[in-house]
Design a protein around this motif. Structure first.
Motif, PDB file in Angstrom:
ATOM      1  N   ALA A 165       0.931  -1.194   0.028  1.00  0.00           N
ATOM      2  CA  ALA A 165       0.012  -0.003  -0.037  1.00  0.00           C
ATOM      3  C   ALA A 165       0.990   1.325   0.051  1.00  0.00           C
ATOM      4  CB  ALA A 165      -1.041  -0.060   1.199  1.00  0.00           C
ATOM      5  N   GLY A 166       0.665   2.306  -0.846  1.00  0.00           N
ATOM      6  CA  GLY A 166       0.976   3.480  -0.742  1.00  0.00           C
ATOM      7  C   GLY A 166       0.475   4.301   0.675  1.00  0.00           C
ATOM      8  N   VAL A 167       1.414   4.987   1.512  1.00  0.00           N
ATOM      9  CA  VAL A 167       1.021   5.526   2.579  1.00  0.00           C
ATOM     10  C   VAL A 167       1.074   6.945   2.334  1.00  0.00           C
ATOM     11  CG1 VAL A 167       1.535   5.802   5.151  1.00  0.00           C
ATOM     12  CG2 VAL A 167       1.717   3.453   4.025  1.00  0.00           C
ATOM     13  N   TYR A 168      -0.056   7.709   2.584  1.00  0.00           N
ATOM     14  CA  TYR A 168       0.174   9.101   2.544  1.00  0.00           C
ATOM     15  C   TYR A 168      -0.172   9.865   3.773  1.00  0.00           C
ATOM     16  CZ  TYR A 168      -0.519   7.913  -2.313  1.00  0.00           C
ATOM     17  OH  TYR A 168      -0.464   7.248  -3.552  1.00  0.00           O
ATOM     18  N   ILE A 169       0.390  10.810   4.029  1.00  0.00           N
ATOM     19  CA  ILE A 169       0.484  11.538   5.573  1.00  0.00           C
ATOM     20  C   ILE A 169       0.138  12.969   4.820  1.00  0.00           C
ATOM     21  CG2 ILE A 169       1.187  12.245   7.625  1.00  0.00           C
ATOM     22  CD1 ILE A 169       2.545   9.597   8.049  1.00  0.00           C
ATOM     23  N   ALA A 170      -0.723  13.792   5.503  1.00  0.00           N
ATOM     24  CA  ALA A 170      -1.065  15.020   5.103  1.00  0.00           C
ATOM     25  C   ALA A 170      -1.086  15.325   3.566  1.00  0.00           C
ATOM     26  CB  ALA A 170      -0.461  16.150   5.831  1.00  0.00           C
ATOM     27  N   ARG A 205       0.609  13.699   1.287  1.00  0.00           N
ATOM     28  CA  ARG A 205       1.603  13.685   0.717  1.00  0.00           C
ATOM     29  C   ARG A 205       2.132  12.008   0.839  1.00  0.00           C
ATOM     30  NH1 ARG A 205       2.833  17.679  -2.966  1.00  0.00           N
ATOM     31  NH2 ARG A 205       2.673  19.571  -1.995  1.00  0.00           N
ATOM     32  N   LEU A 206       2.867  11.595  -0.165  1.00  0.00           N
ATOM     33  CA  LEU A 206       3.484  10.132  -0.268  1.00  0.00           C
ATOM     34  C   LEU A 206       4.167  10.011   0.754  1.00  0.00           C
ATOM     35  CD1 LEU A 206       3.071   7.098  -1.117  1.00  0.00           C
ATOM     36  CD2 LEU A 206       4.549   8.027  -3.122  1.00  0.00           C
ATOM     37  N   LEU A 207       4.376   9.020   1.797  1.00  0.00           N
ATOM     38  CA  LEU A 207       5.454   8.869   2.675  1.00  0.00           C
ATOM     39  C   LEU A 207       6.165   7.827   1.988  1.00  0.00           C
ATOM     40  CD1 LEU A 207       6.762   9.136   5.371  1.00  0.00           C
ATOM     41  CD2 LEU A 207       5.235   7.512   6.424  1.00  0.00           C
TER      42      LEU A 207
END
Length: 352
Positions: free
Chosen positions: A190-195, A197-199
């Motif tokens: 999985a792609g993890v995005y925080i706020a 933006r891609l982490l």
């Protein structure tokens, strides 16, 4: 506060919980308070939180009798009705419950007379690319040895729905939202995005987003940090990731965490506070963020979270630290703090 209707969530597998329930019913009868059991699965199924509290007469106080798992069930119900929740501690490793069985009546008296603190705990909610549902082939496997599954998630009617922002789900989590693999040989990618933006793109056994309350649950077992329950943060923790960067990330309360299942991932289960709520496939996503409301928890006095952490986790002093001397005192100060420290949360005496 005025208590007119009490709802009880009882751990039916523990005789002491049944005995405690009798005490609550007796107190309610003595004070002319309506008392009903909720979330008892008598009909062989389960309803939404809103349906369950409505069937119990919309209690203004939810009393849980069991351990932290029972408290989580009660919190789900209380949050849906903005009711106060009081946890009676009948568990083994409880961080959420407070009142010992011997003090049930005294605790109810304190709530009724307003001699309590109301602690507000952060909750999570979420959006998703689609409604969450559990396929029948998965339900047959996961149901073994467990109670009935919750019904499919509903969509909140008071929010904008559709388009690339997905659908707002009518769910809340006090501990965590977890995306985890279904097959032993197929990790979640999985792609993890925080706020926004891609982490990073992760391949892992599970990816979880926890509240400060949930930091001592699954997130802690996966190596995440312990966070004060008074804090306002989201904690992202990967579980057994196939990558060098395996650390947790602590986000601000207004920074949502998005998890998008990638093309070659295996199917992934979505659990909310330990309850399976749906299964996602490649291209599906969930966005987890702080709920606009808070859970209201009845406390009979200040909570010694760090003392409880030391006790519950059996924390011991490093041998090298005490080999040639004495252990550190629990709190070495006996007098009141000076003015510049008066605003801080500090123990009131040497006993902590």
């Amino acid at each position: 506060m005025t208590v007119e209707r009490v709802g009880m969530v009882v751990h039916g597998g523990r005789p002491e919980a049944t005995e405690a329930a009798r005490s609550v019913r007796a107190w309610c009868e003595a004070h002319g308070v309506v008392c009903r059991d909720i979330d008892v699965w008598h009909d062989g199924g389960r309803r939404s939180a809103r349906q369950e509290v409505a069937a119990a007469g919309d209690p203004d106080l939810v009393v849980t009798l069991g351990g932290d798992g029972t408290f989580l069930r009660g919190a789900r119900l209380a949050a849906s009705a903005d009711a106060l929740v009081l946890g009676v501690d009948l568990g083994r490793v409880g961080f959420l419950t407070e009142v010992p069985m011997a003090r049930i009546r005294a605790a109810l008296d304190a709530v009724r007379e307003g001699r309590l603190d109301v602690e507000r705990r952060m909750l999570l909610t979420m959006r998703a690319s689609r409604r969450l549902e559990v396929p029948s082939d998965i339900e047959a496997v996961t149901k073994y040895g467990r109670g009935p599954l919750l019904p499919p998630t509903s969509v909140r009617s008071d929010c904008e729905t559709g388009g690339e922002w997905g659908v707002p789900l009518d769910v809340t989590a006090l501990n965590d939202v977890v995306l985890e693999k279904l097959a032993r040989d197929r990790q979640v990618s999985a792609g993890v995005y925080i706020a926004g933006r891609l982490l990073a793109s992760y391949s892992a056994d599970a990816l979880l987003v926890a509240t400060p309350t949930g930091s001592t649950a699954y997130s802690f077992a996966a190596g995440g940090p312990v966070v004060s329950p008074r804090a306002e943060t989201l904690v992202f923790t990967p579980v057994a990731p196939h990558m060098t960067f395996d650390r947790s990330v602590v986000a601000a309360p207004d920074e949502p965490v998005g998890l998008r299942v990638l093309e070659h991932s295996g199917r992934a289960a979505v659990s909310i506070d330990g309850q399976l709520r749906g299964v996602l496939g490649p291209g599906d996503w969930i966005g987890v963020y702080a709920a606009p409301h808070r859970l209201r928890v009845a406390r009979l006095g200040p909570v010694d979270f760090y003392g409880r952490l030391r006790h519950r986790m059996n924390l011991t002093d490093a041998p090298a630290a005490v080999a040639d001397g004495v252990p550190a005192p629990l709190w070495p100060v006996s007098g009141p703090p000076p003015g510049d420290l008066a605003h801080l949360a500090l123990p009131r005496g040497p006993a902590g």
